[in-house]
Design an enzyme around this catalytic site. Structure first.
Site, PDB file in Angstrom:
ATOM      1  N   PRO A  97       0.772  -1.246   0.000  1.00 40.53           N
ATOM      2  CA  PRO A  97       0.000   0.000   0.000  1.00 40.53           C
ATOM      3  C   PRO A  97       0.803   1.297   0.000  1.00 40.53           C
ATOM      4  O   PRO A  97       0.345   2.302  -0.539  1.00 40.53           O
ATOM      5  CB  PRO A  97      -0.831  -0.100   1.292  1.00 40.53           C
ATOM      6  CG  PRO A  97      -0.821  -1.539   1.674  1.00 40.53           C
ATOM      7  CD  PRO A  97       0.490  -2.064   1.192  1.00 40.53           C
ATOM      8  N   LYS A 202       3.877   6.701 -12.905  1.00 45.03           N
ATOM      9  CA  LYS A 202       2.627   6.340 -12.221  1.00 45.03           C
ATOM     10  C   LYS A 202       2.057   7.531 -11.470  1.00 45.03           C
ATOM     11  O   LYS A 202       0.833   7.781 -11.493  1.00 45.03           O
ATOM     12  CB  LYS A 202       2.894   5.175 -11.260  1.00 45.03           C
ATOM     13  CG  LYS A 202       1.701   4.798 -10.375  1.00 45.03           C
ATOM     14  CD  LYS A 202       0.495   4.338 -11.184  1.00 45.03           C
ATOM     15  CE  LYS A 202      -0.729   4.120 -10.317  1.00 45.03           C
ATOM     16  NZ  LYS A 202      -0.634   2.980  -9.425  1.00 45.03           N
ATOM     17  N   LYS A 277      -3.238   9.280  -1.026  1.00 46.83           N
ATOM     18  CA  LYS A 277      -1.816   8.981  -0.816  1.00 46.83           C
ATOM     19  C   LYS A 277      -1.008   9.276  -2.068  1.00 46.83           C
ATOM     20  O   LYS A 277       0.056   9.901  -2.015  1.00 46.83           O
ATOM     21  CB  LYS A 277      -1.663   7.511  -0.404  1.00 46.83           C
ATOM     22  CG  LYS A 277      -0.231   7.066  -0.109  1.00 46.83           C
ATOM     23  CD  LYS A 277       0.430   6.377  -1.299  1.00 46.83           C
ATOM     24  CE  LYS A 277      -0.222   5.044  -1.627  1.00 46.83           C
ATOM     25  NZ  LYS A 277       0.488   4.323  -2.729  1.00 46.83           N
TER      26      LYS A 277
END
Length: 329
Positions: A97, A202, A277
């Site tokens: 994560p 990304k 995040k």
């Protein structure tokens, strides 16, 4: 054996580039050796399944034992921690994560680097700070292993169907070895450059994704308030210049599309907390590089606000619902 072949291919290929293909071919003959997998969450689970479907024996672990049951029933070997994975496999994929999770899995007391074999190929598909990827690569190199960052795009649906896009950063001579495994889980495997560039790609993609989802949600909400049928509006957008992935593939309005989180009370998919995040990572890198990202900054603020209002575990397309509730409907 695979580790020996990888190391030999690198050394000989470096000196005699014309014979490199022979070593790639030799390595492919040993390609069905065991592959390690750490992190069996919403993304990691279907990714590991696709390795099994393609004939790779898998040894895996997850911090939550219940996450291992399904893949164990499909034939994967389950061990207690990442270090045990490293003992049994010299090609390991991690899907975690956050940056702290990656640091712990690689360098913690029971981390991969405690037991890693020399010549091992370590591929991290988590979305983390590019600086952390570089740190992990340096730590792996000290142990005689190779680390590559290979974050993904496409979400749970693409992970299940084996149609992810991988953005790969690392030594170019190792790309072929990484591509062999990643192609079992993705339709596109793109080499981006040195370690950290996969993460950079990304982060940029997800910042645009968040901005696009917010724009689509605002547009759909405005059209509905103006009396337009949401399916009709989506159809018009998707045949016009406003078309985007959030409108034609992942529409945020309940009832417009089937098989997407908006049609399932925003369950599954890519969580709002994870999007917040990733936007935080984009903000950090933008600050470090003195890059103006005003819309990215606003998107980060909005998704952080959603997390504080109970949306953390809902799919990020729930921004549509959030906007509707903000207007009192």
């Amino acid at each position: 054996m695979a580790a020996v072949l990888r190391g030999t291919r690198y050394l000989v290929g470096k000196c005699f580039k014309h014979v490199d293909f022979a070593f790639v071919s030799t390595r492919s003959m040993a390609s069905k050796t065991q592959v390690g997998f750490v992190g069996l969450g919403n993304m990691g689970n279907p990714m590991a399944k696709n390795l099994l479907k393609n004939g790779y024996p898998v040894v895996a672990t997850d911090v939550f034992p219940e996450s291992c049951k399904e893949i164990q029933e499909l034939g994967a070997q389950i061990v207690d921690n990442p270090a045990e994975v490293a003992e049994k496999a010299d090609r390991i994929i991690t899907m975690l994560p956050s940056s702290p999770n990656v640091i712990d899995v690689y360098t913690g007391p029971n981390g991969i680097l405690k037991k890693v074999k020399k010549g091992s190929l370590l591929i991290d598909s988590s979305t983390i700070d590019p600086a952390v990827s570089k740190d992990m690569a340096a730590a792996a190199e000290k142990m005689g292993a190779v680390f590559m960052d290979a974050p993904v795009s496409g979400g749970v649906g693409a992970a299940s169907s084996g149609k992810l896009t991988f953005m790969v950063g690392g030594a170019e001579q190792e790309f072929t070895a990484a591509q062999e495994l990643l192609s079992c889980m993705g339709a596109n495997v793109v080499y981006c450059g040195q370690v950290g560039t996969g993460q950079a790609a990304k982060i940029c993609n997800n910042m645009l994704l968040a901005i696009g989802m917010i724009g689509t949600s605002e547009t759909m909400n405005l059209g509905i308030r103006l009396g337009l049928d949401p399916k009709l509006l989506a159809k018009i957008l998707n045949m016009s210049s406003g078309r985007c992935w959030s409108s034609d593939t992942y529409n945020p309005v309940p009832g417009v599309m089937e098989g997407v989180p908006s049609g399932n009370n925003y369950q599954g998919g890519f969580g709002t907390q994870l999007m917040a995040k990733d936007l935080g990572l984009a903000q950090n890198t933008a600050t470090n590089t003195k890059t103006p990202v005003p819309l990215g900054s606003l998107a980060h603020q909005l998704y952080r606000m959603m997390c504080a209002r109970g949306y953390a575990n809902k799919d990020f397309s729930s921004v549509f619902q959030f906007l509707r509730e903000e207007e009192g409907q």
